[in-house]
Scaffold this motif. Structure first.
Motif, PDB file in Angstrom:
ATOM      1  N   VAL A 130       5.251  26.877 139.041  1.00 21.41           N
ATOM      2  CA  VAL A 130       4.519  27.519 137.950  1.00 21.41           C
ATOM      3  C   VAL A 130       3.406  28.376 138.524  1.00 21.41           C
ATOM      4  CG1 VAL A 130       4.983  25.661 136.285  1.00 21.41           C
ATOM      5  CG2 VAL A 130       2.928  25.555 137.690  1.00 21.41           C
ATOM      6  N   GLN A 131       2.856  29.214 137.673  1.00 20.00           N
ATOM      7  CA  GLN A 131       1.656  29.988 137.997  1.00 20.00           C
ATOM      8  C   GLN A 131       0.745  29.926 136.792  1.00 20.00           C
ATOM      9  OE1 GLN A 131       3.453  33.843 139.143  1.00 20.00           O
ATOM     10  NE2 GLN A 131       1.886  33.827 140.738  1.00 20.00           N
ATOM     11  N   LEU A 132      -0.543  30.103 137.040  1.00 21.52           N
ATOM     12  CA  LEU A 132      -1.463  30.247 135.922  1.00 21.52           C
ATOM     13  C   LEU A 132      -1.117  31.533 135.195  1.00 21.52           C
ATOM     14  CD1 LEU A 132      -4.855  29.242 137.548  1.00 21.52           C
ATOM     15  CD2 LEU A 132      -3.508  27.917 135.910  1.00 21.52           C
ATOM     16  N   LYS A 133      -1.244  31.547 133.892  1.00 23.19           N
ATOM     17  CA  LYS A 133      -0.979  32.762 133.121  1.00 23.19           C
ATOM     18  C   LYS A 133      -1.902  33.893 133.545  1.00 23.19           C
ATOM     19  CE  LYS A 133       1.007  30.551 129.061  1.00 23.19           C
ATOM     20  NZ  LYS A 133       0.820  30.244 127.641  1.00 23.19           N
ATOM     21  N   CYS A 160      -0.674  20.179 139.507  1.00 25.59           N
ATOM     22  CA  CYS A 160       0.051  20.989 140.496  1.00 25.59           C
ATOM     23  C   CYS A 160      -0.616  20.920 141.850  1.00 25.59           C
ATOM     24  CB  CYS A 160       0.055  22.459 140.059  1.00 25.59           C
ATOM     25  SG  CYS A 160       0.717  22.737 138.427  1.00 25.59           S
ATOM     26  N   PHE A 200      -4.246  21.202 135.062  1.00 22.52           N
ATOM     27  CA  PHE A 200      -4.476  22.331 134.163  1.00 22.52           C
ATOM     28  C   PHE A 200      -3.916  22.004 132.789  1.00 22.52           C
ATOM     29  CE2 PHE A 200      -3.627  23.949 138.439  1.00 22.52           C
ATOM     30  CZ  PHE A 200      -4.750  24.718 138.671  1.00 22.52           C
ATOM     31  N   ARG A 224      -1.439  22.525 129.829  1.00 20.29           N
ATOM     32  CA  ARG A 224      -0.077  23.070 129.829  1.00 20.29           C
ATOM     33  C   ARG A 224      -0.047  24.517 129.347  1.00 20.29           C
ATOM     34  NH1 ARG A 224       5.213  20.375 129.182  1.00 20.29           N
ATOM     35  NH2 ARG A 224       5.054  18.430 130.286  1.00 20.29           N
ATOM     36  N   VAL A 276      -0.389  27.495 132.023  1.00 18.44           N
ATOM     37  CA  VAL A 276       0.596  27.818 133.066  1.00 18.44           C
ATOM     38  C   VAL A 276       1.878  28.353 132.461  1.00 18.44           C
ATOM     39  CG1 VAL A 276      -0.334  26.080 134.652  1.00 18.44           C
ATOM     40  CG2 VAL A 276       1.594  25.502 133.178  1.00 18.44           C
ATOM     41  N   LYS A 277       2.614  29.071 133.307  1.00 20.00           N
ATOM     42  CA  LYS A 277       3.935  29.588 132.928  1.00 20.00           C
ATOM     43  C   LYS A 277       4.884  29.336 134.097  1.00 20.00           C
ATOM     44  CE  LYS A 277       2.941  34.116 134.827  1.00 20.00           C
ATOM     45  NZ  LYS A 277       2.877  35.539 134.646  1.00 20.00           N
TER      46      LYS A 277
END
Length: 73
Positions: free
Chosen positions: A10-13, A31, A46, A48, A51-52
């Motif tokens: 995942v990555q942070l938006k 993460c 974080f 939910r 993140v994406k």
């Protein structure tokens, strides 16, 4: 939010490094990731919604890897 599983990337938006999901709850995702110096960072939690799913790079097929290894086009 898409369904997440342990081990997903995942990555942070808002951007940032690609991270690996190591713990999930209904509202949070924990993460870990490697920094720019290849040092593993401590697990961080974080929301939910922050993140994406990370875009997965195309990995070469077994045939493509063998062709590259043996010098075939």
């Amino acid at each position: 939010m898409a369904l997440l599983n342990l081990g997903d990337t995942v990555q942070l938006k808002s951007g940032g490094p690609v991270m690996t999901v190591v713990k999930l709850t209904l509202k949070q995702v924990t993460c870990t990731w490697f920094d720019g110096h290849n040092v593993l960072q401590a697990p961080t939690t974080f929301p939910r919604d922050a993140v994406k799913a990370a875009a997965s790079p195309e990995s070469p097929t077994d045939e493509a890897r063998e062709n590259e290894k043996f010098g075939y086009a």
